[in-house]
Scaffold this motif. Sequence first.
Motif, PDB file in Angstrom:
ATOM      1  N   LYS A  79       0.681  -1.264  -0.020  1.00  0.00           N
ATOM      2  CA  LYS A  79      -0.008   0.228   0.132  1.00  0.00           C
ATOM      3  C   LYS A  79       0.743   1.389   0.073  1.00  0.00           C
ATOM      4  CE  LYS A  79      -3.886  -2.227   0.290  1.00  0.00           C
ATOM      5  NZ  LYS A  79      -4.774  -2.219  -0.936  1.00  0.00           N
ATOM      6  N   ILE A  80       1.938   1.274   0.684  1.00  0.00           N
ATOM      7  CA  ILE A  80       2.831   2.499   0.846  1.00  0.00           C
ATOM      8  C   ILE A  80       3.753   2.460  -0.267  1.00  0.00           C
ATOM      9  CG2 ILE A  80       4.411   3.634   2.459  1.00  0.00           C
ATOM     10  CD1 ILE A  80       3.007   2.428   4.909  1.00  0.00           C
ATOM     11  N   PRO A  81       3.557   3.606  -1.061  1.00  0.00           N
ATOM     12  CA  PRO A  81       4.797   3.550  -2.145  1.00  0.00           C
ATOM     13  C   PRO A  81       6.156   3.213  -1.792  1.00  0.00           C
ATOM     14  CG  PRO A  81       3.187   5.474  -2.242  1.00  0.00           C
ATOM     15  CD  PRO A  81       2.907   4.779  -1.119  1.00  0.00           C
ATOM     16  N   ALA A  82       6.600   3.764  -1.080  1.00  0.00           N
ATOM     17  CA  ALA A  82       8.071   3.359  -0.512  1.00  0.00           C
ATOM     18  C   ALA A  82       8.442   1.863   0.019  1.00  0.00           C
ATOM     19  CB  ALA A  82       8.464   4.298   0.634  1.00  0.00           C
ATOM     20  N   GLY A  83       7.243   1.319   0.188  1.00  0.00           N
ATOM     21  CA  GLY A  83       7.514  -0.279   0.458  1.00  0.00           C
ATOM     22  C   GLY A  83       8.011  -0.947  -0.671  1.00  0.00           C
ATOM     23  N   ILE A  84       8.231  -0.623  -1.996  1.00  0.00           N
ATOM     24  CA  ILE A  84       8.681  -1.259  -3.044  1.00  0.00           C
ATOM     25  C   ILE A  84       9.863  -2.171  -2.624  1.00  0.00           C
ATOM     26  CG2 ILE A  84       9.640  -1.108  -5.241  1.00  0.00           C
ATOM     27  CD1 ILE A  84       7.933   1.626  -5.580  1.00  0.00           C
ATOM     28  N   PHE A  85      10.680  -1.256  -1.759  1.00  0.00           N
ATOM     29  CA  PHE A  85      12.098  -2.144  -1.609  1.00  0.00           C
ATOM     30  C   PHE A  85      11.809  -3.473  -0.784  1.00  0.00           C
ATOM     31  CE2 PHE A  85      15.154   1.445  -2.143  1.00  0.00           C
ATOM     32  CZ  PHE A  85      15.646   1.000  -3.109  1.00  0.00           C
ATOM     33  N   GLY A  86      10.651  -3.599  -0.045  1.00  0.00           N
ATOM     34  CA  GLY A  86      10.459  -4.847   0.516  1.00  0.00           C
ATOM     35  C   GLY A  86       9.723  -5.667  -0.194  1.00  0.00           C
ATOM     36  N   LEU A  87       9.428  -5.499  -1.510  1.00  0.00           N
ATOM     37  CA  LEU A  87       8.582  -6.572  -2.197  1.00  0.00           C
ATOM     38  C   LEU A  87       9.435  -7.075  -3.360  1.00  0.00           C
ATOM     39  CD1 LEU A  87       5.639  -3.922  -3.036  1.00  0.00           C
ATOM     40  CD2 LEU A  87       5.597  -5.973  -1.592  1.00  0.00           C
ATOM     41  N   TYR A  88      10.232  -6.576  -4.156  1.00  0.00           N
ATOM     42  CA  TYR A  88      10.938  -7.336  -5.051  1.00  0.00           C
ATOM     43  C   TYR A  88      12.126  -8.245  -4.265  1.00  0.00           C
ATOM     44  CZ  TYR A  88      10.086  -3.897  -8.774  1.00  0.00           C
ATOM     45  OH  TYR A  88       9.138  -3.230  -9.512  1.00  0.00           O
ATOM     46  N   GLY A  89      11.911  -9.596  -5.023  1.00  0.00           N
ATOM     47  CA  GLY A  89      12.713 -10.520  -4.058  1.00  0.00           C
ATOM     48  C   GLY A  89      12.109 -10.958  -3.078  1.00  0.00           C
TER      49      GLY A  89
ATOM     50  N   ASN B 242      27.620 -14.636 -19.720  1.00  0.00           N
ATOM     51  CA  ASN B 242      26.938 -15.859 -19.229  1.00  0.00           C
ATOM     52  C   ASN B 242      26.239 -15.438 -17.513  1.00  0.00           C
ATOM     53  OD1 ASN B 242      27.122 -17.827 -21.318  1.00  0.00           O
ATOM     54  ND2 ASN B 242      29.245 -17.869 -20.678  1.00  0.00           N
ATOM     55  N   ARG B 243      25.724 -14.454 -17.402  1.00  0.00           N
ATOM     56  CA  ARG B 243      25.318 -13.934 -15.987  1.00  0.00           C
ATOM     57  C   ARG B 243      23.784 -14.404 -16.403  1.00  0.00           C
ATOM     58  NH1 ARG B 243      24.163  -9.162 -15.122  1.00  0.00           N
ATOM     59  NH2 ARG B 243      24.291  -8.236 -17.182  1.00  0.00           N
ATOM     60  N   THR B 244      23.310 -14.761 -15.068  1.00  0.00           N
ATOM     61  CA  THR B 244      21.835 -14.878 -14.765  1.00  0.00           C
ATOM     62  C   THR B 244      21.139 -13.530 -13.895  1.00  0.00           C
ATOM     63  OG1 THR B 244      22.137 -16.084 -12.614  1.00  0.00           O
ATOM     64  CG2 THR B 244      22.207 -17.631 -14.611  1.00  0.00           C
ATOM     65  N   MET B 245      20.028 -13.710 -14.147  1.00  0.00           N
ATOM     66  CA  MET B 245      19.412 -12.519 -13.610  1.00  0.00           C
ATOM     67  C   MET B 245      17.900 -12.775 -13.028  1.00  0.00           C
ATOM     68  SD  MET B 245      18.746 -10.051 -16.779  1.00  0.00           S
ATOM     69  CE  MET B 245      20.379  -9.920 -17.128  1.00  0.00           C
ATOM     70  N   MET B 246      17.547 -12.303 -11.774  1.00  0.00           N
ATOM     71  CA  MET B 246      16.284 -12.410 -11.453  1.00  0.00           C
ATOM     72  C   MET B 246      15.309 -11.943 -12.391  1.00  0.00           C
ATOM     73  SD  MET B 246      14.721 -11.911  -7.464  1.00  0.00           S
ATOM     74  CE  MET B 246      15.809 -12.983  -6.914  1.00  0.00           C
ATOM     75  N   VAL B 247      13.951 -12.337 -12.458  1.00  0.00           N
ATOM     76  CA  VAL B 247      13.087 -12.081 -13.294  1.00  0.00           C
ATOM     77  C   VAL B 247      11.799 -11.736 -12.221  1.00  0.00           C
ATOM     78  CG1 VAL B 247      11.468 -12.379 -15.344  1.00  0.00           C
ATOM     79  CG2 VAL B 247      13.797 -13.011 -15.274  1.00  0.00           C
ATOM     80  N   ASN B 248      11.574 -10.423 -11.780  1.00  0.00           N
ATOM     81  CA  ASN B 248      10.610 -10.147 -10.859  1.00  0.00           C
ATOM     82  C   ASN B 248       9.327 -10.075 -11.354  1.00  0.00           C
ATOM     83  OD1 ASN B 248      13.446  -8.502 -10.052  1.00  0.00           O
ATOM     84  ND2 ASN B 248      12.443  -9.714  -8.546  1.00  0.00           N
ATOM     85  N   ARG B 249       8.235 -10.833 -10.934  1.00  0.00           N
ATOM     86  CA  ARG B 249       6.918 -10.776 -11.369  1.00  0.00           C
ATOM     87  C   ARG B 249       5.975 -10.839 -10.167  1.00  0.00           C
ATOM     88  NH1 ARG B 249       7.531  -7.943 -14.902  1.00  0.00           N
ATOM     89  NH2 ARG B 249       5.410  -8.150 -15.448  1.00  0.00           N
ATOM     90  N   GLY B 250       4.903 -10.035 -10.292  1.00  0.00           N
ATOM     91  CA  GLY B 250       4.120 -10.126  -9.172  1.00  0.00           C
ATOM     92  C   GLY B 250       3.240 -11.012  -8.803  1.00  0.00           C
TER      93      GLY B 250
ATOM     94  N   VAL C 259      14.233  -4.288 -16.724  1.00  0.00           N
ATOM     95  CA  VAL C 259      13.264  -3.323 -15.871  1.00  0.00           C
ATOM     96  C   VAL C 259      12.149  -3.818 -15.921  1.00  0.00           C
ATOM     97  CG1 VAL C 259      12.394  -0.877 -16.323  1.00  0.00           C
ATOM     98  CG2 VAL C 259      14.490  -1.531 -17.562  1.00  0.00           C
ATOM     99  N   TYR C 260      11.914  -5.211 -16.206  1.00  0.00           N
ATOM    100  CA  TYR C 260      10.539  -5.992 -15.762  1.00  0.00           C
ATOM    101  C   TYR C 260       9.463  -5.598 -16.452  1.00  0.00           C
ATOM    102  CZ  TYR C 260      13.824  -5.652 -11.486  1.00  0.00           C
ATOM    103  OH  TYR C 260      14.783  -5.421 -10.687  1.00  0.00           O
ATOM    104  N   HIS C 261       9.899  -5.430 -18.001  1.00  0.00           N
ATOM    105  CA  HIS C 261       8.679  -5.263 -18.668  1.00  0.00           C
ATOM    106  C   HIS C 261       8.503  -6.345 -20.029  1.00  0.00           C
ATOM    107  CE1 HIS C 261       9.386  -0.629 -17.951  1.00  0.00           C
ATOM    108  NE2 HIS C 261       8.749  -1.274 -16.874  1.00  0.00           N
ATOM    109  N   PRO C 262       8.455  -7.732 -19.414  1.00  0.00           N
ATOM    110  CA  PRO C 262       8.479  -8.493 -20.416  1.00  0.00           C
ATOM    111  C   PRO C 262       7.250  -8.703 -21.365  1.00  0.00           C
ATOM    112  CG  PRO C 262       8.046  -9.601 -18.561  1.00  0.00           C
ATOM    113  CD  PRO C 262       8.366  -8.113 -18.098  1.00  0.00           C
ATOM    114  N   VAL C 263       7.495  -8.804 -22.678  1.00  0.00           N
ATOM    115  CA  VAL C 263       6.085  -8.997 -23.506  1.00  0.00           C
ATOM    116  C   VAL C 263       6.379 -10.055 -24.620  1.00  0.00           C
ATOM    117  CG1 VAL C 263       5.650  -6.570 -23.186  1.00  0.00           C
ATOM    118  CG2 VAL C 263       6.621  -7.215 -25.188  1.00  0.00           C
ATOM    119  N   GLY C 264       5.270 -10.283 -25.348  1.00  0.00           N
ATOM    120  CA  GLY C 264       5.545 -11.065 -26.605  1.00  0.00           C
ATOM    121  C   GLY C 264       5.428 -12.562 -26.879  1.00  0.00           C
TER     122      GLY C 264
END
Length: 542
Positions: free
Chosen positions: A45-55, A73-81, A476-481
């Motif tokens: 609910k609180i906008p600044a709470g984002i830091f506690g949501l990713y991961g 050959n790096r891997t990266m996290m794909v954050n989705r709600g 940037v967490y904008h996957p499509v297609g």
Amino acid sequence: MKSFDYIIVGAGSAGCVVANRLTADPSVSVCLIEAGGSDKSPLVKIPAGIFGLYGNKKYDYTFEGVPQRHLNNRTMMVNRGKALGGSSAINSMVYIRGNQNDYDGWESRGCKGWSYADVLPVFKKLEANQNGQSRDFHGTDGELHVTKPQDPNPVGRVFVKAGLAAGLQENTDFNADTQLGLGIYDVKQRSGQRESSYTAFVEPVLSRPNLSIMTHTEVLSLRIDGDKVTGLDAEVNGAAEQIQANREVILCAGTIVSPRILLASGIGDQAQLQALGIECKQHVPGVGENLQDHVDSMVTVRSAKSDTIGISAATLLPHIIPAPFKYWLNRKGWWTTNYVEAGGFAKTRLAEEAEPGSADADPDIQFHFTPLYRSHRGKKFEYGHGYSVFTCVLRPRSAGTVKLANDGTRRNVLIDHNFFADERDQKVLVEGVKKAREILASPEFDHLRGEEMAPGKHIQTDEEILEYLRDTTTTVYHPVGTCKMGIDEMAVVNPETLKVKGMQNLRVMDASVMPTLISGNTSAPSMLVGEKGAQMILSENA
């Protein structure tokens, strides 16, 4: 066995819009299924709470992609709600629709009804604009509240003014006649709280008796008889359950999960399915192909000044301790920030040199400016102060895939963004870093000047910048297609119905149907897909 007329899989940006529109007809029953749970946490609910949501696995799928062969050959996290609201419950709340030419480009690819002239009225219908912006581009009677940040950090204005040094004027409305320039972003908030698709479109209609919501429900596969879906197999809080669909199943599970469900159900490329031991029910080779996302870079600067958001002795009394009181009393202070309050769009040298009027001549990079120091070491928090600019490639030419893992579960996926496969993307992002540095070199930043920690002053040539990007770029967490609409052989859904090829009563309505990535943040365009898709269903049944 539970039975519903319509089953919507995924309570995210698109799914919540679909649920709202279909349940307006009291004669039909609708079930909205969500793999996650409630959105009632203050972190949401609180906008600044984002830091506690990713991961945070309670709210985030935390997918991990496969090693990227063009990124060392790096891997990266794909954050989705993973909660009511989907990714709109964990994102940065930025309200961007994309470039007009994005939608005209869709139409030119055979997606009739998806031109900018077609989609603008739909965006306006969804929107409750609070900014007094032009009625030519904005609506005021919709459900989705769009406003400006409650109490933006002043350093965001510094960034906007600094754009003049790079030839970028201030832009007060990125969703109007031009994207070009820098400004304070519009955000999806209501009364200083996050406005997700769930709070905008579903919460107000929870009293409708024909709406059922199932949370903590993971859809495993669809039950298919010929060219019809009869229901689905799911796990509800870990227990197996079958749910019957009397009319239609609508996949709104997003760019990663929607193709996963189709593939697990036998809809996809026949050879790939057979290799996984899955019977092919419909040969639709485009399922899971065409993955596109915004590849992103960072320039981050340390500063000795405490003007920016940060943890230090200088900010303890004026900002950190009073923050909760300021927020709850009058929605002011640091808890109101979405961190990316400012940003904008620019043209690199490549766009400037493109043929005037072509899509390549549109802004090709987007900035997200954060008035805080983002760690050059990958830490979530760093003590002290600074500021950062994130720059992404708006229209990437590289495309990847989402495939089922060959582990027998039919649940796990292999996400391959294939970032930097196209050399053009590499060149655009190198130029983007240089453009970000040009803005930060403006005299406007002199009073905050500090050491550039990343890339760092020792990285200057194009080759050095490119190697830095290979080591550090993320999504940037904008996957499509991955279930794209169109008329070519790799299209998965019909653009005029959003029905899956070969299926009578199965549709996909989420970002996965976008044939190309739009130039900006994807939450609002996903809501557009939900609205247009719902109208397709309603018009068929009229």
